[in-house]
Design an enzyme around this catalytic site. Structure first.
Site: not given
Length: 187
Positions: A9, A82
């Site tokens: 990725y 996050r």
């Protein structure tokens, strides 16, 4: 060095950045390279095996409610932080940057706030109606402690997100429920 589990990725993403910068130099194309916070919202993947944390939690807590589970176990300690960005806000940021930004520099797009995994889990449990225990399995990895983008550049260009995390989670859950209901009606 790239993190091994994210290598494919990360490598593809890095190649995309270089491609955009090369098109700018070679053809004068105003290719904007955007690094978003974790994007979520209607359409989010809730597959427990491959979804990002927010979508996976919605799926997991919904399943726990349906099965009347006494507890839901999540990986790690719950302390990592996050940042999440609602999909509609991300789309608006992309349009805004296509109109207002002309630079080869990578630009971050985020809401500028983060939340602990534990607080996110508590929020999602509340939205889904889950009332059991939330257990954190500290034998499992936490991952990076904090993922919070510096969004000062995009803010200076006049963009800011409209959706806060609590409303965004509620809207995402409502979308998820409507999809489940539609799927059940078809079956």
């Amino acid at each position: 060095e790239m993190e091994p589990t994210s290598l494919p990725y990360s490598l593809a993403k890095s190649a995309g950045v270089v491609l955009c910068q090369s098109f700018r130099k070679q053809y004068g194309l105003n290719a904007v390279v955007i690094v978003p916070a974790t994007v979520y919202g209607p359409g989010a993947d809730t597959d427990l095996e491959k979804a990002h944390v927010l979508g996976a939690m919605i799926g997991r807590f919904t399943k726990a409610v349906e099965e009347k589970a006494e507890s839901v176990t999540l990986w790690g300690t719950g302390t990592p932080r996050r940042e999440f960005l609602y999909a509609d806000d991300f789309a608006e940021a992309c349009v805004h940057l296509m109109e207002k930004y002309n630079s080869e520099k990578i630009i971050n797009v985020g809401c500028g706030e983060d939340i602990t995994i534990k607080d996110l889990a508590t929020m999602i449990a509340g939205v889904t109606g889950y009332q059991g225990r939330i257990v954190f399995d500290s034998s499992k990895p936490d991952g990076t402690f904090q993922k919070l983008l510096d969004n000062r550049c995009v803010r200076k260009l006049g963009w800011k997100p409209k959706q806060d995390i609590a409303d965004g989670v509620s809207r995402t859950y409502e979308w998820f429920r409507s999809q489940k209901k539609t799927t059940q009606e078809v079956d």
